[in-house]
Design an enzyme around this catalytic site. Structure first.
Site, PDB file in Angstrom:
ATOM      1  N   HIS A   1      61.274  10.871  14.858  1.00 51.34           N
ATOM      2  CA  HIS A   1      60.390   9.837  15.411  1.00 51.34           C
ATOM      3  C   HIS A   1      61.211   8.661  15.928  1.00 51.34           C
ATOM      4  O   HIS A   1      60.977   8.170  17.044  1.00 51.34           O
ATOM      5  CB  HIS A   1      59.416   9.372  14.322  1.00 51.34           C
ATOM      6  CG  HIS A   1      58.524   8.244  14.724  1.00 51.34           C
ATOM      7  ND1 HIS A   1      57.253   8.438  15.229  1.00 51.34           N
ATOM      8  CD2 HIS A   1      58.716   6.894  14.698  1.00 51.34           C
ATOM      9  CE1 HIS A   1      56.703   7.264  15.489  1.00 51.34           C
ATOM     10  NE2 HIS A   1      57.580   6.310  15.180  1.00 51.34           N
ATOM     11  N   GLU A   2      62.174   8.221  15.140  1.00 45.59           N
ATOM     12  CA  GLU A   2      63.000   7.081  15.550  1.00 45.59           C
ATOM     13  C   GLU A   2      63.909   7.436  16.721  1.00 45.59           C
ATOM     14  O   GLU A   2      64.091   6.632  17.648  1.00 45.59           O
ATOM     15  CB  GLU A   2      63.824   6.569  14.359  1.00 45.59           C
ATOM     16  CG  GLU A   2      63.015   6.140  13.157  1.00 45.59           C
ATOM     17  CD  GLU A   2      61.918   5.144  13.488  1.00 45.59           C
ATOM     18  OE1 GLU A   2      62.059   4.396  14.475  1.00 45.59           O
ATOM     19  OE2 GLU A   2      60.907   5.118  12.769  1.00 45.59           O
TER      20      GLU A   2
ATOM     21  N   HIS B   1      61.907   7.248  19.815  1.00 45.50           N
ATOM     22  CA  HIS B   1      61.758   5.868  20.289  1.00 45.50           C
ATOM     23  C   HIS B   1      62.932   5.489  21.186  1.00 45.50           C
ATOM     24  O   HIS B   1      62.750   4.904  22.260  1.00 45.50           O
ATOM     25  CB  HIS B   1      61.706   4.895  19.106  1.00 45.50           C
ATOM     26  CG  HIS B   1      60.327   4.628  18.587  1.00 45.50           C
ATOM     27  ND1 HIS B   1      59.273   4.258  19.405  1.00 45.50           N
ATOM     28  CD2 HIS B   1      59.832   4.665  17.315  1.00 45.50           C
ATOM     29  CE1 HIS B   1      58.188   4.069  18.658  1.00 45.50           C
ATOM     30  NE2 HIS B   1      58.498   4.315  17.397  1.00 45.50           N
TER      31      HIS B   1
ATOM     32  N   GLU C   1      53.859   4.587  19.901  1.00 42.72           N
ATOM     33  CA  GLU C   1      53.904   5.303  18.624  1.00 42.72           C
ATOM     34  C   GLU C   1      53.406   6.735  18.774  1.00 42.72           C
ATOM     35  O   GLU C   1      53.995   7.668  18.229  1.00 42.72           O
ATOM     36  CB  GLU C   1      53.071   4.564  17.568  1.00 42.72           C
ATOM     37  CG  GLU C   1      53.736   3.338  17.001  1.00 42.72           C
ATOM     38  CD  GLU C   1      55.097   3.641  16.414  1.00 42.72           C
ATOM     39  OE1 GLU C   1      55.219   4.572  15.592  1.00 42.72           O
ATOM     40  OE2 GLU C   1      56.058   2.947  16.787  1.00 42.72           O
TER      41      GLU C   1
END
EC number: 3.4.24.-
Length: 287
Positions: free
Chosen positions: A139-140, A143, A220
């Site tokens: 997830h990071e 980003h 997100e």
């Protein structure tokens, strides 16, 4: 994430400096072009300065320990996992760090895709299994790969400019109204004018925060989708479900909040940088 306080403090400092400089230089609502230029300089300037020092600020405020040489198998696995995901995502390997906190959280920051930092809390590291941690890391990394740091900085710059410009235009209108109804035509006076500007900065700042939060929630969902591709959809759903069962996160510094895995709950979803975990899980299951 501990973003909220630092973001508000940073922007309030920018607005205060803008007010002082514009007062000294005599920039007012009668020179709209000059006002807009100054608003843009301070609005975007402050946002990009925050971006430029984001990694340094994260390390200082969160006490991040960057893993240069892994000390154990857990740290080695962390670095290798981020390296693999970064290669899959087509970005330069981010720095990997651990910060001491009991909360289950992580964040990404940095001025560009090729100069970034991915950090996880000690609580997350020892409170999740490897599949869940892998999904959080993905997830990071997503980003970073999506360019969310720069995107949110541009959005913050636009709304900062709006706040600085609009507050002073409205304050000028109020000043002119008071002046026209004052026999001496003196208007608000410098200190009263600055007080009105400050109040308007706060009010418009709330609206601006809602706009930034809206775009943050969209990013997100995109990061969740990216994590599902890098680590697997079921792992990402399991990670979000684990976060949902865990305790509420504490306040993370403002510069990191929007790019973390889990946001602080808010009474008003409009002010949340992250969608509710239930909605994120539903969105993943729908794909």
């Amino acid at each position: 994430m501990k973003r909220i306080f630092l973001l508000i403090a940073t922007n309030m400092a920018i607005l205060l400096v803008a007010s002082i400089v514009m007062s000294i230089l005599g920039v007012n609502t009668s020179t709209m072009g000059g006002l807009l230029v100054f608003a843009a300089i301070f609005g975007f300037g402050g946002a990009f300065i925050s971006l430029a020092i984001s990694k340094w600020m994260a390390k200082k405020t969160m006490g991040c320990e960057v893993i240069t040489t892994p000390r154990d198998n857990t740290e080695r696995w962390l670095v290798e996992t981020v390296a693999r995901q970064a290669e899959q995502a087509g970005i330069k390997m981010p720095e990997v760090a651990i910060y001491q906190s009991p909360e289950l959280n992580a964040f990404a920051t940095g001025p560009s895709k090729d100069n970034s930092l991915v950090a996880v809390s000690s609580g997350l590291l020892y409170g999740m299994n490897q599949d869940e941690i892998e999904a959080v890391l993905a997830h990071e990394v997503s980003h970073v790969a999506n360019g969310d740091m720069v995107t949110l900085t541009l959005i913050q710059g636009v709304v900062n400019t709006f706040v600085i410009f609009a507050a002073r235009v409205v304050a000028g209108i109020i000043d002119n109204f008071v002046s026209s109804n004052d026999e001496e035509g003196e208007g608000l006076g410098m200190f009263a004018y600055m007080a009105v500007v400050f109040v308007l900065d706060m009010l418009f700042g709330i609206l601006a925060s809602m706009i930034v939060a809206y775009f943050s929630r969209i990013r997100e969902y995109r990061a969740d989708e990216g994590a599902a591709k890098l680590a697997g959809k079921e792992k990402m759903i399991a990670a979000l479900d684990r976060l949902r069962q865990g305790p509420e996160t504490g306040a993370m510094p403002a510069s990191m909040s929007a790019l973390g895995i889990n946001g602080k709950k808010s009474m008003a979803e409009l002010m949340m940088s992250h969608p509710p975990l239930e909605k994120r899980i539903e969105a993943l299951r729908a794909h």
